[in-house]
Write an enzyme that holds these catalytic residues in place. Structure first.
Site, PDB file in Angstrom:
ATOM      1  N   HIS A  15      83.253  25.143  36.861  1.00  0.00           N
ATOM      2  CA  HIS A  15      83.019  26.433  37.563  1.00  0.00           C
ATOM      3  C   HIS A  15      81.550  26.499  37.961  1.00  0.00           C
ATOM      4  O   HIS A  15      80.676  26.684  37.116  1.00  0.00           O
ATOM      5  CB  HIS A  15      83.362  27.601  36.646  1.00  0.00           C
ATOM      6  CG  HIS A  15      83.208  28.942  37.303  1.00  0.00           C
ATOM      7  ND1 HIS A  15      84.182  29.909  37.246  1.00  0.00           N
ATOM      8  CD2 HIS A  15      82.210  29.487  38.034  1.00  0.00           C
ATOM      9  CE1 HIS A  15      83.780  30.983  37.915  1.00  0.00           C
ATOM     10  NE2 HIS A  15      82.571  30.754  38.397  1.00  0.00           N
ATOM     11  N   HIS A  17      78.578  27.674  41.200  1.00  0.00           N
ATOM     12  CA  HIS A  17      78.191  28.250  42.497  1.00  0.00           C
ATOM     13  C   HIS A  17      77.044  27.422  43.072  1.00  0.00           C
ATOM     14  O   HIS A  17      75.998  27.301  42.429  1.00  0.00           O
ATOM     15  CB  HIS A  17      77.730  29.699  42.329  1.00  0.00           C
ATOM     16  CG  HIS A  17      78.806  30.587  41.801  1.00  0.00           C
ATOM     17  ND1 HIS A  17      79.656  31.302  42.629  1.00  0.00           N
ATOM     18  CD2 HIS A  17      79.203  30.856  40.533  1.00  0.00           C
ATOM     19  CE1 HIS A  17      80.521  31.986  41.886  1.00  0.00           C
ATOM     20  NE2 HIS A  17      80.273  31.738  40.617  1.00  0.00           N
ATOM     21  N   LYS A 101      90.920  30.229  44.161  1.00  0.00           N
ATOM     22  CA  LYS A 101      90.198  31.175  43.309  1.00  0.00           C
ATOM     23  C   LYS A 101      90.643  32.588  43.617  1.00  0.00           C
ATOM     24  O   LYS A 101      90.648  33.015  44.774  1.00  0.00           O
ATOM     25  CB  LYS A 101      88.701  31.030  43.587  1.00  0.00           C
ATOM     26  CG  LYS A 101      87.851  32.070  42.915  1.00  0.00           C
ATOM     27  CD  LYS A 101      87.635  31.785  41.436  1.00  0.00           C
ATOM     28  CE  LYS A 101      86.907  32.948  40.777  1.00  0.00           C
ATOM     29  NZ  LYS A 101      86.032  32.544  39.714  1.00  0.00           N
ATOM     30  N   HIS A 138      89.129  35.130  38.317  1.00  0.00           N
ATOM     31  CA  HIS A 138      88.065  36.003  37.804  1.00  0.00           C
ATOM     32  C   HIS A 138      88.784  37.180  37.147  1.00  0.00           C
ATOM     33  O   HIS A 138      89.285  38.074  37.827  1.00  0.00           O
ATOM     34  CB  HIS A 138      87.140  36.478  38.925  1.00  0.00           C
ATOM     35  CG  HIS A 138      86.008  37.305  38.401  1.00  0.00           C
ATOM     36  ND1 HIS A 138      84.700  36.882  38.389  1.00  0.00           N
ATOM     37  CD2 HIS A 138      85.988  38.543  37.826  1.00  0.00           C
ATOM     38  CE1 HIS A 138      83.930  37.810  37.853  1.00  0.00           C
ATOM     39  NE2 HIS A 138      84.695  38.832  37.494  1.00  0.00           N
ATOM     40  N   HIS A 176      85.432  31.785  32.896  1.00  0.00           N
ATOM     41  CA  HIS A 176      84.363  32.422  32.123  1.00  0.00           C
ATOM     42  C   HIS A 176      84.848  33.549  31.213  1.00  0.00           C
ATOM     43  O   HIS A 176      84.438  34.692  31.358  1.00  0.00           O
ATOM     44  CB  HIS A 176      83.234  32.931  33.030  1.00  0.00           C
ATOM     45  CG  HIS A 176      83.661  33.621  34.294  1.00  0.00           C
ATOM     46  ND1 HIS A 176      84.574  34.646  34.330  1.00  0.00           N
ATOM     47  CD2 HIS A 176      83.284  33.429  35.580  1.00  0.00           C
ATOM     48  CE1 HIS A 176      84.731  35.049  35.570  1.00  0.00           C
ATOM     49  NE2 HIS A 176      83.972  34.328  36.357  1.00  0.00           N
ATOM     50  N   ASP A 249      79.450  28.426  35.389  1.00  0.00           N
ATOM     51  CA  ASP A 249      79.229  29.598  36.236  1.00  0.00           C
ATOM     52  C   ASP A 249      77.756  29.714  36.608  1.00  0.00           C
ATOM     53  O   ASP A 249      77.256  30.817  36.844  1.00  0.00           O
ATOM     54  CB  ASP A 249      79.729  30.887  35.564  1.00  0.00           C
ATOM     55  CG  ASP A 249      79.951  32.017  36.570  1.00  0.00           C
ATOM     56  OD1 ASP A 249      79.947  31.754  37.788  1.00  0.00           O
ATOM     57  OD2 ASP A 249      80.108  33.167  36.121  1.00  0.00           O
TER      58      ASP A 249
HETATM   59  O1  DOR Z   1      77.609  36.472  37.410  1.00  0.00           O
HETATM   60  C1  DOR Z   1      78.308  36.085  38.336  1.00  0.00           C
HETATM   61  N1  DOR Z   1      77.777  35.566  39.455  1.00  0.00           N
HETATM   62  N2  DOR Z   1      79.625  36.226  38.231  1.00  0.00           N
HETATM   63  C2  DOR Z   1      80.432  35.952  39.254  1.00  0.00           C
HETATM   64  O2  DOR Z   1      81.606  36.087  39.094  1.00  0.00           O
HETATM   65  C3  DOR Z   1      79.892  35.564  40.565  1.00  0.00           C
HETATM   66  C4  DOR Z   1      78.599  34.939  40.434  1.00  0.00           C
HETATM   67  C5  DOR Z   1      77.852  34.813  41.735  1.00  0.00           C
HETATM   68  O3  DOR Z   1      78.462  34.392  42.729  1.00  0.00           O
HETATM   69  O4  DOR Z   1      76.659  35.081  41.759  1.00  0.00           O
HETATM   70 ZN    ZN Z   2      81.433  32.364  39.058  1.00  0.00          ZN
END
Ligand code: DOR
Ligand code: ZN
Length: 348
Positions: A15, A17, A101, A138, A176, A249
């Site tokens: 997971h 970003h 997702k 999520h 998460h 995450d």
């Molecule tokens: O803390 C987070 N940041 N939780 C999420 O689900 C998305 C993520 C983000 O894209 O910044």
């Molecule tokens: Zn995330």
């Protein structure tokens, strides 16, 4: 086994970003230095909703990987009420798509296109169940009457359990998880349900966000919960149970966006996660379970081969040094600071 040295298969991050543009270029090397593969979240603006979007995004990611790093992005599509089942099938069969997702609408950063009415997403979900494509979830409700600390537990009752009753063959990853309720729900179910756990949720509880002032770099979603939940997550992650695996995450936002009157949710841990995990697993007397959590359970859930190469970590007397910030073309990104020294280093 010596507790001062540990060798394990190279980890994956289930997971992650990466964003796009200058941010992508600034952060990707922090992941590709440590991980062989990562499940890439699709919550760009606009989101990655079609296979063609995922192909283009994958190409931008691949182009940004630093020379000499061996890293494979595993792409996801953002499930919307308009997702076309044929497009999913095509992307999956072509090897472009690894998962979809689900963001409940409004749950977190860039989640406005998320699902409001599940009936409208059923054709896509049914096709996924048929083909064995995992749904990454999520797991928080967004109803205004639900307290933010209860949103995961309420999601299980109101959304996840009914969905899994309706489509028991659907493979689901609760992303998460942050609560004992999440841990117990996974344990009570079968092999079609797994969960990722972040590094930071193994380390902080909600005090880290609020005690002594507001700490925006400790704010993420789902928000860290009280101590008993952190302990339940640590027990699950270090148990060796194949249904729990690492998903950092790691979510970069510039300091300007974090340190603001309405700061963004997200904690950046890509560059120190592996060593932090060694610290946590050692504290739990479970160093021998680190490989299962970081390198084995994830690929097994996804039906992918295990990584062939290995990493070795060793514990030294002097603390490891980590960058406090990652400089990106969009601005600095603060790295998660656990508040204690880490003595685990990569062996030379
Ligand atoms: O803390 C987070 N940041 N939780 C999420 O689900 C998305 C993520 C983000 O894209 O910044
Ligand atoms: Zn995330």
């Amino acid at each position: 086994m010596s507790t001062h040295r540990i060798t394990l298969r190279r980890p994956d991050d289930w997971h992650l970003h990466l964003r796009d543009g200058a941010m992508l270029k600034g952060v990707i090397g922090e992941t590709s230095a440590h991980f062989a593969r990562a499940i890439i979240m699709p919550n760009l603006v606009p989101p990655v909703v079609k296979t063609a979007d995922a192909v283009a995004y994958r190409d931008r990611i691949t182009a940004a990987i630093p020379q000499g790093h061996d890293f494979t992005p595993l792409m996801t599509l953002y499930l919307t009420e308009g997702t076309n089942p044929d497009d999913i099938e095509e992307g999956y069969k072509a090897g472009v798509i690894t998962a979809l997702k689900l963001y409940p609408a409004g749950a977190t950063t860039n989640s406005d296109s998320g699902v409001r009415n599940f009936d409208n997403a059923m054709p896509a979900l049914e096709r996924m169940a048929e083909l064995g494509i995992p749904l990454c979830v999520h797991g928080e409700v967004t109803d205004h009457d639900v307290d933010i600390f209860d949103r995961e537990a309420v999601f299980i009752d109101r959304v996840l359990e009914p969905l899994r009753k309706r489509l028991p063959e659907l493979r689901v990853v609760m992303e998460h998880i942050t609560t004992e309720d999440g841990v117990e729900y996974v344990k009570a179910n079968d092999k079609n349900l797994g969960a990722t756990i972040t590094t930071h949720h193994l380390i902080i509880n909600r005090n880290a966000i609020l005690v002594g002032g507001i700490h925006p770099h400790m704010y993420c979603l789902p928000v860290a919960k009280r101590e008993k939940h952190r302990l339940a997550l640590r027990a699950a992650a270090t148990s060796g149970d194949a249904r729990f695996f690492l998903g950092t995450d790691s979510a970069p936002h510039t300091d300007e966006r974090k340190e603001s009157p309405c700061g963004c949710a997200g904690i950046f841990t890509a560059n120190n996660t592996v060593q932090l995990l060694a610290h946590v697993f050692e504290q739990e007397n479970a160093l021998d379970e680190l490989e299962a959590f970081a390198s084995v359970n994830g690929p097994q859930f996804y039906g992918l081969p295990l990584n062939g190469d290995q990493i070795t970590l060793e514990k030294r007397a002097e603390p490891a040094k980590f960058a406090a910030k990652i400089e990106t073309g969009e601005g600095p990104v603060t790295v998660f600071n656990p508040g204690f020294d880490i003595f685990w280093h990569y062996a030379d």
